[in-house]
Design a protein around this motif. Structure first.
Motif, PDB file in Angstrom:
ATOM      1  N   ASN A  14       0.818  -1.208   0.000  1.00  0.00           N
ATOM      2  CA  ASN A  14       0.000   0.000   0.000  1.00  0.00           C
ATOM      3  C   ASN A  14       0.855   1.263   0.000  1.00  0.00           C
ATOM      4  O   ASN A  14       1.879   1.320   0.698  1.00  0.00           O
ATOM      5  CB  ASN A  14      -0.886   0.053   1.251  1.00  0.00           C
ATOM      6  CG  ASN A  14      -2.060  -0.888   1.185  1.00  0.00           C
ATOM      7  OD1 ASN A  14      -3.083  -0.587   0.571  1.00  0.00           O
ATOM      8  ND2 ASN A  14      -1.923  -2.039   1.826  1.00  0.00           N
TER       9      ASN A  14
ATOM     10  N   LYS B  82      -9.642   6.697  -2.287  1.00  0.00           N
ATOM     11  CA  LYS B  82      -9.952   5.307  -1.923  1.00  0.00           C
ATOM     12  C   LYS B  82     -10.773   4.635  -3.024  1.00  0.00           C
ATOM     13  O   LYS B  82     -10.536   3.472  -3.375  1.00  0.00           O
ATOM     14  CB  LYS B  82     -10.704   5.262  -0.606  1.00  0.00           C
ATOM     15  CG  LYS B  82      -9.865   5.609   0.610  1.00  0.00           C
ATOM     16  CD  LYS B  82     -10.729   5.614   1.871  1.00  0.00           C
ATOM     17  CE  LYS B  82      -9.978   6.086   3.094  1.00  0.00           C
ATOM     18  NZ  LYS B  82     -10.846   6.145   4.294  1.00  0.00           N
TER      19      LYS B  82
ATOM     20  N   SER C 245      -8.559   3.937  -5.906  1.00  0.00           N
ATOM     21  CA  SER C 245      -7.681   2.833  -5.558  1.00  0.00           C
ATOM     22  C   SER C 245      -8.368   1.496  -5.792  1.00  0.00           C
ATOM     23  O   SER C 245      -7.779   0.556  -6.331  1.00  0.00           O
ATOM     24  CB  SER C 245      -7.243   2.956  -4.097  1.00  0.00           C
ATOM     25  OG  SER C 245      -6.550   1.807  -3.663  1.00  0.00           O
TER      26      SER C 245
ATOM     27  N   ASP D 181      -4.738  -0.238  -7.433  1.00  0.00           N
ATOM     28  CA  ASP D 181      -3.488   0.404  -7.011  1.00  0.00           C
ATOM     29  C   ASP D 181      -3.693   0.808  -5.555  1.00  0.00           C
ATOM     30  O   ASP D 181      -4.284   1.844  -5.256  1.00  0.00           O
ATOM     31  CB  ASP D 181      -3.219   1.621  -7.906  1.00  0.00           C
ATOM     32  CG  ASP D 181      -1.800   2.137  -7.792  1.00  0.00           C
ATOM     33  OD1 ASP D 181      -1.112   1.797  -6.807  1.00  0.00           O
ATOM     34  OD2 ASP D 181      -1.374   2.899  -8.684  1.00  0.00           O
ATOM     35  N   LYS D 182      -3.215   0.005  -4.637  1.00  0.00           N
ATOM     36  CA  LYS D 182      -3.666   0.052  -3.245  1.00  0.00           C
ATOM     37  C   LYS D 182      -3.086   1.219  -2.440  1.00  0.00           C
ATOM     38  O   LYS D 182      -1.899   1.547  -2.580  1.00  0.00           O
ATOM     39  CB  LYS D 182      -3.324  -1.261  -2.536  1.00  0.00           C
ATOM     40  CG  LYS D 182      -4.031  -2.473  -3.118  1.00  0.00           C
ATOM     41  CD  LYS D 182      -3.672  -3.739  -2.372  1.00  0.00           C
ATOM     42  CE  LYS D 182      -4.339  -4.972  -2.976  1.00  0.00           C
ATOM     43  NZ  LYS D 182      -5.792  -4.906  -2.902  1.00  0.00           N
ATOM     44  N   ILE D 183      -3.945   1.811  -1.584  1.00  0.00           N
ATOM     45  CA  ILE D 183      -3.525   2.828  -0.634  1.00  0.00           C
ATOM     46  C   ILE D 183      -4.122   2.496   0.725  1.00  0.00           C
ATOM     47  O   ILE D 183      -5.078   1.722   0.831  1.00  0.00           O
ATOM     48  CB  ILE D 183      -3.962   4.250  -1.057  1.00  0.00           C
ATOM     49  CG1 ILE D 183      -5.497   4.350  -1.141  1.00  0.00           C
ATOM     50  CG2 ILE D 183      -3.316   4.649  -2.369  1.00  0.00           C
ATOM     51  CD1 ILE D 183      -6.006   5.750  -1.414  1.00  0.00           C
TER      52      ILE D 183
ATOM     53  N   PRO E   1       2.154   5.415  -8.517  1.00  0.00           N
ATOM     54  CA  PRO E   1       0.732   5.100  -8.611  1.00  0.00           C
ATOM     55  C   PRO E   1       0.042   5.763  -9.815  1.00  0.00           C
ATOM     56  O   PRO E   1      -0.979   6.437  -9.674  1.00  0.00           O
ATOM     57  CB  PRO E   1       0.188   5.697  -7.308  1.00  0.00           C
ATOM     58  CG  PRO E   1       1.018   6.943  -7.103  1.00  0.00           C
ATOM     59  CD  PRO E   1       2.369   6.643  -7.702  1.00  0.00           C
TER      60      PRO E   1
ATOM     61  N   LEU F 110      -3.652   4.689 -10.120  1.00  0.00           N
ATOM     62  CA  LEU F 110      -4.489   5.361  -9.121  1.00  0.00           C
ATOM     63  C   LEU F 110      -4.771   6.800  -9.506  1.00  0.00           C
ATOM     64  O   LEU F 110      -5.927   7.258  -9.489  1.00  0.00           O
ATOM     65  CB  LEU F 110      -3.779   5.312  -7.763  1.00  0.00           C
ATOM     66  CG  LEU F 110      -4.328   6.233  -6.666  1.00  0.00           C
ATOM     67  CD1 LEU F 110      -5.686   5.756  -6.193  1.00  0.00           C
ATOM     68  CD2 LEU F 110      -3.343   6.324  -5.502  1.00  0.00           C
TER      69      LEU F 110
END
Length: 487
Positions: free
Chosen positions: A381, A396, A399, A404-406, A474, A477
């Motif tokens: 993340n 969010k 994401s 594309d994780k946060i 990212p 994202l």
């Protein structure tokens, strides 16, 4: 590379057909069609155990029958009817790796067989196009055999009927590739001046407006904090500004700001020697902003978007900023530089103040800011901080769609006191505790006039070891975030 959709496997004219095989149960429609035209050979291969259809398992059939001479690449998708994002990404990575090793110019992917958990078909199409094209990436330009490594595919066909999703996935991959190329360049090539020249090329290629603020202009504006970082280098610093104007005339833009430290020795607070070569990646925030601008320029959404890059090289010399020096920011606040290796926040704070003139709808800064974020979140993340709930929720949502994780991190007022200085308005470090949080707290002091979020990408921007290289995150994202704002 030309990427297009097709409706039916039976109508495909390509050098190679890629189809998917589950480890148990009925074949998907496309795979069943191939099996039927291959005298049941796919069924026989699975039943005999020669090809079990395990997740990401591959088998190339150069020619199945005299009537079905087209080469087929079989790719296993395991036993699950619906795949997770991680499983699907492994499958697509295996496909890309096989295609890269083969001599075929046109490839058709029977991708309707891939069903992802909690995703629409449009999302799946976009992700497949993105991941497959990302899998074709090679860093080229510095080895004698680079020409042999270049992907031979010129036409890529993906099953489906959603041209918009295909365009998003392809443009995102193109932006990611651009970011990776910038990130992987050595520091003697990718200098602040090189980034400035890339912005000018964007202006010429895409017709966007580009402004380059040199050291003289930044000095006139009072951006002494940013300038302090590059003082020890022979490479001049720049503030790079690119304006994409696809929305209503005069409408306030969304702004992305990238940290562009093209090489970070730590300055006088010199970093340890091992792995210092990886500090060429300290401009990956800037690279992701460039990559997002490329994706947006290809997709042409209806919004106004400004990309800003704070570019400098952090080197030790007789001119370099020293620990204990006090510098004045563009905002008027003074900063005691307790550690010259906490330089990213120094270039970003002046850029955040400069951005106020755009009266932005939102600002997202992107930076390989702290090793502390790597300790907290690893390489999965990006750390996300925000002074505005709406911006946080938008990121969010982007994401989730982009995979594309946060992870949202705290920005409590109590952390701010760690930045107290006896001699200036603020210290540039807050001690060993909550290092990523106090870095974000530092930046937050310069963002009171607009909705803002900070992405600490130190853990996700590049990989080390045998797989060393920039990841392009990212870009996916940020591209989705801006597309959502346009819609």
């Amino acid at each position: 590379m030309n990427t297009t959709l097709f409706d039916r496997v039976s109508a495909v004219q390509a050098d190679l057909l890629v189809t998917f095989v589950p480890s148990e149960g009925a074949f998907p429609e496309s795979t069943a069609w191939v099996d039927g035209n291959a005298d049941g050979q796919l069924s026989q291969l699975r039943e005999s155990g020669v090809f079990k259809g395990g997740l990401a398992q591959t088998l190339l059939l150069p020619s199945i029958t005299q009537d079905f001479a087209q080469p087929v690449l079989l790719v296993g998708i395991g036993k699950d009817a619906e795949l997770s994002d991680m499983q699907a990404r492994k499958v697509i990575a295996a496909v890309a790796a096989q295609i890269k090793s083969l001599p075929y110019a046109s490839v058709a992917l029977a991708s309707r067989a891939l069903v992802l958990k909690k995703r629409t078909q449009s999302e799946v199409t976009a992700l497949i196009a993105q991941w497959l094209n990302e899998g074709f990436y090679n860093f080229l330009g510095f080895k004698q055999d680079d020409a042999e490594k270049a992907t031979k595919v010129t036409d890529l066909l993906i099953e489906g009927d959603d041209e918009a999703a295909l365009a998003i996935g392809t443009a995102t991959a193109n932006g990611s590739a651009f970011a990776r190329q910038l990130g992987n360049l050595p520091g003697n090539v990718c200098t602040p001046n090189y980034l400035a020249s890339k912005a000018q090329h964007f202006g010429e290629e895409y017709g966007i407006d580009v402004e380059l603020l040199d050291e003289t202009k930044m000095d006139e504006l009072g951006m002494h904090c940013l300038l302090s970082v590059g003082r020890g280098s022979d490479q001049p610093s720049y503030l790079i500004v690119m304006h994409y104007r696809g929305g209503e005339e005069g409408e306030a833009p969304h702004v992305l700001l990238g940290k562009g430290i093209t090489f970070d020795t730590g300055g006088i607070s010199l970093k340890p020697g091992p792995k210092m070569d990886e500090m060429k990646y300290d401009m990956c925030g800037a690279a992701s902003v460039f990559g997002t601008m490329k994706a947006i320029c290809e997709l042409k959404p209806k919004l106004n978007f400004t990309a800003v890059v704070a570019a400098a090289e952090n080197m030790p010399s007789a001119r370099a900023t020293k620990p204990g020096d006090i510098v004045k920011t563009m905002s008027g606040k003074t900063v005691e530089v307790l550690n010259t290796d906490a330089e990213g926040r120094l270039v970003l704070c002046d850029a955040l103040t400069y951005i106020e003139r755009f009266k932005p709808k939102s600002v997202v800064d992107v930076a390989t800011l702290t090793g502390a974020c790597v300790v907290a979140l690893g390489s999965v993340n990006s750390g996300m901080y925000a002074n505005d709930d709406a911006v946080a929720e938008s990121l969010k949502a982007a994401s989730q769609i982009s995979a594309d994780k946060i992870w949202q991190m705290p920005l409590n007022e109590e952390y701010q006191q760690q930045l107290d200085s006896n001699f200036a308005d603020i210290g540039n470090i807050g001690g060993p505790e909550a290092g990523s949080v106090t870095a974000a707290c530092f930046l937050s002091r310069f963002t009171a006039s607009y909705p803002w979020a900070h992405l600490d990408i130190a853990g996700v921007a590049w990989s080390g070891g045998a797989a060393k290289g920039a990841t392009g995150r990212p870009v996916a994202l940020l591209t989705r975030y801006l597309l959502d704002k346009a819609s």
